[in-house]
Motif scaffolding. Structure first.
Motif, PDB file in Angstrom:
ATOM      1  N   GLU A  57       1.066 -11.214  -2.992  1.00  0.00           N
ATOM      2  CA  GLU A  57       1.181  -9.772  -3.125  1.00  0.00           C
ATOM      3  C   GLU A  57       2.394  -9.382  -3.967  1.00  0.00           C
ATOM      4  N   LYS A 115     -13.763   1.455   1.025  1.00  0.00           N
ATOM      5  CA  LYS A 115     -12.582   2.064   0.406  1.00  0.00           C
ATOM      6  C   LYS A 115     -12.961   3.292  -0.433  1.00  0.00           C
ATOM      7  N   THR A 159      -7.313  -7.669   5.848  1.00  0.00           N
ATOM      8  CA  THR A 159      -5.891  -7.643   6.186  1.00  0.00           C
ATOM      9  C   THR A 159      -5.613  -8.111   7.614  1.00  0.00           C
ATOM     10  N   ASP A 196      -5.912   7.946   2.743  1.00  0.00           N
ATOM     11  CA  ASP A 196      -5.059   7.004   2.024  1.00  0.00           C
ATOM     12  C   ASP A 196      -5.516   5.590   2.354  1.00  0.00           C
ATOM     13  N   ILE A 197      -6.197   4.924   1.414  1.00  0.00           N
ATOM     14  CA  ILE A 197      -6.773   3.614   1.712  1.00  0.00           C
ATOM     15  C   ILE A 197      -5.711   2.542   1.907  1.00  0.00           C
ATOM     16  N   SER A 198      -4.507   2.789   1.425  1.00  0.00           N
ATOM     17  CA  SER A 198      -3.438   1.806   1.625  1.00  0.00           C
ATOM     18  C   SER A 198      -3.023   1.719   3.087  1.00  0.00           C
ATOM     19  N   LYS A 199      -3.390   2.726   3.885  1.00  0.00           N
ATOM     20  CA  LYS A 199      -3.026   2.758   5.297  1.00  0.00           C
ATOM     21  C   LYS A 199      -4.183   2.376   6.210  1.00  0.00           C
TER      22      LYS A 199
END
Length: 349
Positions: free
Chosen positions: A346, A216, A307, A225-228
């Protein structure tokens, strides 16, 4: 949280009878397993590439394509494609074809491969192991980004403004990086902004948490964008109605394969004590009843950051009906438990 299956399409001797089913029969069985995985609501099915007698899937894209028209939702991926000894143009074309047949459900997991049979088979020198992967990944990503390609390298003839077809439904066609936990491969995946797959088949899965954080950080520093960016793991396991049955069924064929590979690679004998330790709550084997396996996956998500979880089943040959039952339990009982708990967790973060 995505839940799925991975397989090497094993054709190892039956531990009870010594009989070996044909490659053709096992390939047909795997297509049935993929179809069932789709029916019970699993998210992904991965087929690994090998070039040896005890694994039947030398061409994952063909196996997945056989199931593509019989499935509706499940994503279909290699696990992994041995990119170092493959032609990236053909890899891209094969998976773009699969993407068309499946209407946008194909993925490529690219890796170096821990088995080396493909290198002499296709005329590559193992001394070029790392250089081959770097160069061929560069070409694959070039193909992913552009219909017309101009590229040159050391280990393959150059391409001068040529189109590569068919084009995939997905733009871009997903390419993941498979890693056994090598620090440099994790950093490379992050810098390139590519999804990461970790083979967690030994030790304690929580020990992979620093690698996930390293990935990350590398991605963030490169501006991604690490969320993606999804992060997957693949671990050996088996599910049955009760944990003792699961362990007793899964151990003998697993021991057989691990001892064969151990002789090839200089490992010590694989015994029941090692197996039982690995299936403990902090171990890397996901073997047990639905509740226990679900709790281990939830633990992995919360403490490592995975994930997508892929259960590798079986390791050595098992009765087809036992594998089908494990897939059914994963889809109908384990996956709903995991998704519900992760959604709740979450929401609290």
């Amino acid at each position: 949280m995505e839940i799925g299956i991975s397989t090497f399409v094993e054709t190892t001797p039956d531990v009870q009878t010594g009989e070996v089913i044909s490659h053709a029969q096992r390939l047909r069985e795997v297509v049935e397993e993929i179809v069932l995985a789709d029916q019970v609501g699993l998210d992904v099915f991965g087929v690994g590439e090998h070039h040896r007698e005890d694994f039947a899937a030398s061409s994952p894209a063909l196996v997945l394509a056989a199931a593509a028209s019989q499935t509706k939702r499940i994503r279909l991926t290699s696990a992994v494609t041995v990119l170092s000894s493959a032609d990236p143009v053909r890899v891209f074309q094969d998976f773009a074809t699969l993407d068309g047949i499946s209407n946008g459900r194909a993925e490529i997991m690219a890796g170096r491969g821990s088995f080396i049979e493909s290198f002499p088979l296709f005329g590559y020198d193992l001394r070029d192991y790392d250089e081959l992967f770097d160069e061929k990944l560069d070409l694959l990503l070039t193909l992913q980004k552009s219909e017309k390609v101009t590229w040159s390298g050391k280990h393959r003839p150059a391409i001068h403004n040529l189109g590569v077809y068919p084009r995939p439904v997905q733009d871009p066609l997903p390419v993941w990086i498979g890693s056994g936990g090598n620090t440099q491969s994790v950093i490379r995946a992050g810098m390139l902004g590519l999804p990461l797959v970790l083979a967690i088949i030994g030790g304690r899965p929580v020990q992979f948490a620093p690698l996930v954080q390293l990935y990350k950080r590398a991605a963030a520093q490169a501006g991604h964008d690490i969320s993606k960016l999804p992060i997957a793991s693949h671990s050996h396991g088996f599910i049955a109605e009760d944990s003792q049955t699961a362990a007793d069924k899964f151990f003998p064929p697993t021991q057989q394969v691990m001892n064969v590979l151990g002789k090839e690679r200089g490992w010590g004998p694989y015994d029941r004590a090692s197996f039982d330790q690995a299936r403990s709550f902090e171990g890397a084997l996901y073997v047990g009843d639905s509740e226990y396996v679900a709790e281990k996956i939830i633990h992995l998500r919360k403490n490592v950051g995975i994930t997508r979880f892929m259960l590798h089943v079986p390791v050595g040959s098992m009765p087809h009906e036992d594998v089908m039952k494990a897939i059914e339990l994963l889809g109908k009982e384990v996956a709903p438990r995991v998704r519900e708990e992760i959604a709740r967790w979450e929401a609290e973060q």
